[in-house]
Enzyme design. Structure first.
Site, PDB file in Angstrom:
ATOM      1  N   GLU A  16       0.801  -1.220   0.000  1.00 28.26           N
ATOM      2  CA  GLU A  16       0.000   0.000   0.000  1.00 28.26           C
ATOM      3  C   GLU A  16       0.838   1.277   0.000  1.00 28.26           C
ATOM      4  OE1 GLU A  16      -0.837  -2.682   1.728  1.00 28.26           O
ATOM      5  OE2 GLU A  16      -2.865  -3.142   1.024  1.00 28.26           O
ATOM      6  N   HIS A  76     -11.112  -3.703   9.501  1.00 28.17           N
ATOM      7  CA  HIS A  76     -11.728  -3.654   8.173  1.00 28.17           C
ATOM      8  C   HIS A  76     -13.034  -2.881   8.206  1.00 28.17           C
ATOM      9  CE1 HIS A  76      -8.833  -6.855   7.414  1.00 28.17           C
ATOM     10  NE2 HIS A  76      -9.102  -6.810   6.133  1.00 28.17           N
TER      11      HIS A  76
END
Lengths: 353, 322
Positions: free
Chosen positions: A76, A144
């Site tokens: 990322e 999440h």
């Protein structure tokens, strides 16, 4: 939740679309219009794959090829940094993370490079970058399901978009891609309307009429979703829908709530909020983020500065408590701001004690 | 001896550039001691051959990325000395119009992005810029400077891996000056050479004497040709040494004097000067001439920067968004 139509423009003629379809159409149109637009992300263009975590990019690699729909390793920080470098070099990248929570891995590149390179160069460089990120609690627990808008709203040099419906999603994403600044584009997982195996349990089946012809929605323009005289509800993403539902309940009890969808947090449409609060005299900010330091705090402070003489009661904030996102559905339902909390807060503010 | 067949003019140009880097840093050092410059500085005396050897092997339109120690990179790439000096003086005429400072100097038109002062933070930018070159079918490459300290941060791994799998036109240039601030490389790296890490990405890795400007030039030329031909990145490790402390206030007590003295024996400029004198390309009197030309250039840059206008205070509000 009911099949909300909040945010869609009732006069719009077109096709009924989900958020996923609308975002995909925005990407497709912009990629056809400008070949500098490239996509970068994990699992976004793999044959036999699923078109990103929530199917938004499904089918795009077939049309545009893998040189424009670029599958990355799980990296990322470098996705963000490479997208930034590519933007400096003349591309218009649209990168994504599978879950917004992973943005913390990319934070240095976004906050120190993408956001600051124009400034540090004395205005000589531009960073035309979009970074898409799904947010919202959806029974996946603490890593999440976070809502991260406030972190990015706090960084000068970043724009922040957070659409609540497919019509806005498409128009805002197209504007973000054409913008010469980095835009963090938040999408709520329960608003996607993904189908098949990628469909979210408990998702809101939000559909909207999306016109065939091209349109853009400017960054920085809020939308009055529902007009009302008694109390202003300011919300984003999923909370726009909960606020609208709360307004439905309230109207049955003689309270007319005005619901404002901010649509973007940076730039923020302050006049729209001030104008509404001056009319209603009462403000409730509804956000899914943790309470402390959430974007609602900024709204409360600015309204206190600009509208203090118009307020008939304290500014109320409805947000998640200051805890990580819990997993158990009973706890998550408690954690995420509910229609009932909004209704109770509005009644408390508006009705005589 | 250069394999690349450097011309006399190219050799002299590299010598002049290295001398300019050194004299610029020394002039700046005294300006700081005199309290005439705000902020801090990270100086590069001793590392001129890496900057000049690499940048001399680049073509017009190529790009470099740099670090918190960027002055020599900027000079070697051809960023104007006046605009650099003005930036250090925090003037409106600086290469970043006073918004960057020492740690962010750069000028894209000259082929240098603003330097990134977070260690390792510039490495993905280099891969990204190279992705743009490749996607837009431009025949250019990126040279990405970083220190050996940056090879322990995640972006080194992530960004080199991506450049490798996509065969991006970028050369990763590690200036191994043996110390990350005060921490010796042996304390933080189990292997002997940074270049060994290239094997993990399936790309060539090479360790080169970074104080030999012609060797640096040769290795960069080779890596650059490979990148330009679409064959992907190379990890070049250039072994060098900074004569200065880490930053303005660092006397460098963590290094022993014998070590510093040994590296000063390998001063890249003195070595090259000796070589060019031996080759007859340089005369003793032309060394002095060159130094006085550079001195004048630097004094002009200082005088100009001092006269130049400061940005207005409220200019800090501009350039956040385009």
């Amino acid at each position: 939740m009911s099949s909300a139509r909040v945010g869609s423009d009732q006069e719009v003629k077109g096709r009924e679309m989900t958020m996923v379809d609308a975002l995909r159409e925005a990407l497709r149109e912009e990629m056809r219009r400008d070949e500098r637009v490239v996509l970068l992300g994990e699992d976004i263009g793999i044959e036999g794959g699923f078109g990103g975590a929530f199917t938004v990019t499904l089918g795009l690699s077939e049309e545009f090829g893998h040189h424009r729909v670029i599958d990355t390793p799980i990296s990322e920080a470098a996705i963000a940094g490479i997208a930034t470098g590519a933007a400096l070099g003349g591309l218009r990248p649209v990168a994504d993370v599978q879950y917004g929570d992973f943005l913390f891995l990319a934070m240095d590149q976004l906050a120190n490079n993408a956001a600051k390179l124009r400034y540090m160069s004395g205005g000589k460089l531009t960073v035309p970058l979009v970074f898409r990120a799904p947010v919202g609690a959806t029974t996946r627990g603490s890593q999440h399901g976070q809502s991260l808008e406030a972190f990015f709203m706090h960084v000068p040099g970043l724009k922040v978009a957070c659409p609540s419906n497919p019509y806005d999603g498409k128009g805002l994403l197209k504007s973000a891609i054409r913008d010469n600044n980095p835009v963090i584009f938040f999408e709520h997982k329960l608003l996607y309307g993904s189908k098949g195996a990628r469909k979210e349990k408990g998702g809101v089946q939000v559909v909207a009429m999306v016109p065939e012809e091209e349109y853009l929605i400017p960054l920085g323009k809020a939308k009055v979703v529902r007009a009302g005289r008694d109390v202003t509800l300011v919300a984003n993403l999923l909370m726009v829908h909960k606020s609208a539902q709360a307004a439905e309940v309230l109207t049955g009890q003689g309270i007319e709530a005005e619901v404002i969808d901010v649509r973007t947090l940076a730039p923020f449409d302050w006049p729209a909020v001030f104008e509404s609060v001056k009319k209603t005299g009462r403000l409730i900010v509804v956000e899914e983020d943790n309470l402390t330091g959430g974007w609602g705090a900024e709204v409360a402070a600015r309204v206190a500065n600009h509208c203090i003489g118009y307020l008939d009661g304290p500014v109320r904030r409805i947000a998640a408590p200051d805890t990580p996102v819990p997993f158990a559905p009973v706890m998550e339902n408690f954690y995420v701001p509910s229609v009932e909390r909004i209704v109770a807060a509005a009644k408390d503010l508006v009705l005589p004690h | 001896m250069s394999k690349a067949g450097l011309t006399k003019e190219q050799k002299l140009q590299m010598y002049r550039r290295m001398t300019l880097c050194r004299m610029f840093e020394e002039r700046v050092y005294y300006l700081f001691l005199e309290g005439r410059l705000p902020g801090t500085i990270h100086q590069s005396q001793g590392q001129e051959a890496t900057a000049v050897g690499v940048c001399s092997a680049l073509a017009e339109g190529d790009m470099i990325t740099s670090t918190h120690r960027p002055h020599s990179h900027a000079i070697a790439r051809g960023v104007s000395v006046k605009s650099l000096m003005a930036e250090l003086f925090a003037k409106e005429t600086g290469c970043c119009r006073g918004k960057g400072g020492s740690m962010h100097v750069g000028d894209r038109d000259a082929g240098m992005l603003p330097a990134i002062a977070i260690v390792g933070g510039g490495i993905p930018l280099a891969s990204g810029y190279a992705l743009a070159f490749k996607s837009l079918k431009q025949p250019n490459i990126v040279a990405c400077f970083f220190g050996e300290g940056a090879t322990n941060i995640g972006t080194f791994h992530e960004a080199i891996n991506m450049a490798a799998i996509w065969d991006l036109p970028v050369v990763f240039v590690c200036e191994n000056n043996k110390y990350a601030a005060s921490t010796a490389v042996e304390k933080v790296m189990k292997i002997k050479h940074v270049s060994e890490r290239a094997a993990a990405y399936g790309i060539p890795g090479q360790t080169v004497d970074g104080n030999d400007v012609e060797l640096v030039y040769d290795s960069m030329t080779e890596a650059g040709e490979r990148a330009r031909a679409g064959k992907g990145p190379t990890l070049l490790e250039l072994e060098t040494y900074r004569f200065a402390g880490h930053s303005r206030s660092d006397p460098g007590h963590y290094r022993n004097t014998a070590e510093v003295a040994a590296w000063k024996e390998r001063d890249p400029i003195a070595r090259y000067e000796k070589k060019l004198l031996e080759e007859g390309l340089l005369q003793p009197e032309s060394v002095e001439d060159l130094q006085s030309v550079i001195s004048r250039e630097l004094e002009e840059a200082v005088a100009q920067a001092e006269q130049d206008p400061s940005p207005r205070p409220e200019d800090c509000l501009n350039d956040v968004f385009s």
